[in-house]
Design an enzyme around this catalytic site. Structure first.
Site, mmCIF file in Angstrom:
data_model
loop_
_atom_site.group_PDB
_atom_site.id
_atom_site.type_symbol
_atom_site.label_atom_id
_atom_site.label_comp_id
_atom_site.label_asym_id
_atom_site.label_seq_id
_atom_site.Cartn_x
_atom_site.Cartn_y
_atom_site.Cartn_z
ATOM 1 N N HIS A 65 0.869 -0.951 0.067
ATOM 2 C CA HIS A 65 0.018 0.054 -0.098
ATOM 3 C C HIS A 65 0.806 1.366 0.189
ATOM 4 O O HIS A 65 1.943 1.142 0.549
ATOM 5 C CB HIS A 65 -0.889 -0.055 1.396
ATOM 6 N N ASP A 175 6.017 3.379 6.554
ATOM 7 C CA ASP A 175 4.665 2.268 6.538
ATOM 8 C C ASP A 175 3.875 2.955 5.340
ATOM 9 O O ASP A 175 3.026 3.684 5.924
ATOM 10 C CB ASP A 175 4.092 2.263 7.789
ATOM 11 N N GLU A 207 -5.177 1.521 2.656
ATOM 12 C CA GLU A 207 -4.903 0.417 3.488
ATOM 13 C C GLU A 207 -5.541 1.024 4.983
ATOM 14 O O GLU A 207 -5.907 0.260 5.656
ATOM 15 C CB GLU A 207 -3.530 0.089 3.319
ATOM 16 N N GLU A 208 -4.928 2.203 5.231
ATOM 17 C CA GLU A 208 -5.002 2.595 6.738
ATOM 18 C C GLU A 208 -6.594 2.863 7.170
ATOM 19 O O GLU A 208 -7.009 3.084 8.080
ATOM 20 C CB GLU A 208 -4.296 3.927 6.874
ATOM 21 N N ASP A 230 4.382 -5.470 3.497
ATOM 22 C CA ASP A 230 4.176 -4.478 4.361
ATOM 23 C C ASP A 230 5.346 -4.249 5.408
ATOM 24 O O ASP A 230 6.431 -4.924 5.358
ATOM 25 C CB ASP A 230 2.567 -4.725 5.114
ATOM 26 N N HIS A 314 3.567 4.820 12.771
ATOM 27 C CA HIS A 314 2.523 5.562 12.852
ATOM 28 C C HIS A 314 3.151 6.744 13.792
ATOM 29 O O HIS A 314 2.201 7.698 14.423
ATOM 30 C CB HIS A 314 1.276 5.014 13.152
#
Length: 339
Positions: A65, A175, A207-208, A230, A314
């Site tokens: 992603h 990420d 994706e998130e 990922d 994150h």
């Protein structure tokens, strides 16, 4: 491939979930260097098709992603301060004193402010910071900021990628821009290797926000098998040893009931044959990745999951080691060429 340069460029691009139109065009242009055909769908998934040498070969999908977490404008008060909410999983503790970019009719720079500790009441000082108590200060009045910014505009973190010792890079949204870098590495390696099967590279969106892009791509492409790239949690001092993975020790290959046993064993065998270091990620249920959505698409897609160890997920200082990206690219390309 100049891995550090490519990863820096990818991490500086804006691609908040649901607003990936800019980064999708950028990635599509890179895909065109290595793929026979490139498409961008209505959700800004980017698909690159690379033909195999066997006309009767199967179709392999390799997915990572390209969206990132971010913020969304909720309101503008009478003094011009912007209230916001999150897009994707964001811990409020990381937000204080961050520099941001509000993407309105033109980009506006701002800072996230909050009440200074000197002004906090004793009971307030003991509480965790809440997102609804924070605001963005752009220095503009309500009249001025309202001409540039609207409710629903996205906000990104204003950070710059920087190198650490031992070939590490720190930045926002590694990420999963690190996974996109792996896709590019696999393409380049496969251009020098014979592979019987057709390969479809997919940089997915949203994706998130619940794996939306992966669900659409897996359904539309309907591959015979899928490889999801990922990030997983990197080893840090206070992290659980059985849930974190050391940077520099290669990718983490997931095993679990939702992941295809034979293909997982095959890629581990390839790693051993090629002397590529890897780690084992035990996933007894939902992996929290696009593998979860892909493996149940249509009548089922045999899926494996390969993850790049990444520290401080994150946050604005996500950290990876370049050697893990190289190892992942080499492993997956060798695996595909041997199928």
């Amino acid at each position: 491939m100049e891995y550090m340069t490519v990863l820096k460029e990818l991490s500086e691009l804006t691609g908040v979930s649901g607003r990936e139109y800019g980064i999708s065009s950028y990635i599509a242009n890179i895909f065109r260097e290595y793929c026979d055909k490139v498409e961008i769908d209505k959700f800004y998934n980017v698909s690159g098709y690379k033909k195999g040498s066997d006309m009767a070969g199967k179709k392999i999908m390799i997915m990572a992603h390209h969206d990132e977490i971010g913020l969304l404008v909720k309101s503008i008060d009478e003094k011009g301060f912007i209230k916001f909410t999150n897009i994707g999983g964001i811990d409020s503790k990381i937000l204080l004193a961050q520099e941001v970019v509000v993407h309105g009719s033109k980009d506006v720079y701002g800072v996230i402010g909050a009440k200074p500790p000197h002004l906090l009441k004793p009971e307030e000082a003991k509480k965790a910071v809440k997102m609804e108590d924070l605001y963005i200060d752009t220095g503009l009045s309500n009249e001025s900021i309202s001409k540039l910014v609207s409710i629903g505009d996205v906000i990104t973190f204003k950070t710059y990628p920087f190198e650490l010792r031992r070939d590490k890079l720190s930045s926002k949204c590694l990420d999963n821009r690190a996974g996109v870098a792996v896709l590019l590495d696999i393409m380049k390696r496969l251009s020098k290797l014979n592979h019987n099967h057709d390969v479809v590279f997919v940089a997915t969106s949203q994706e998130e926000l619940g794996l939306s892009g992966a669900k659409i791509a897996a359904y539309n492409i309907n591959p015979d098998m899928a490889i999801v790239i990922d990030a997983c949690h990197g080893e840090i001092p206070d992290g659980a040893k059985d849930e974190t993975y050391a940077l520099g020790n290669g990718p983490a290959i997931a095993i679990g009931p939702n992941l295809h046993r034979l293909y997982t064993k095959k890629i581990m065998d390839v790693a051993k044959e090629e002397n590529i270091a890897y780690q084992v990620d035990v996933e007894p249920g939902n992996t929290g990745t696009e593998a979860w959505a892909t493996q149940v698409s249509r009548s089922g897609i045999p899926t494996i999951l390969i993850s790049i160890p990444l520290k401080y997920m994150h946050t604005t200082i996500e950290t990876v080691q370049i050697s893990d990206i190289k190892s992942t690219g080499k492993l997956v390309s060798r695996f595909v060429s041997e199928l």
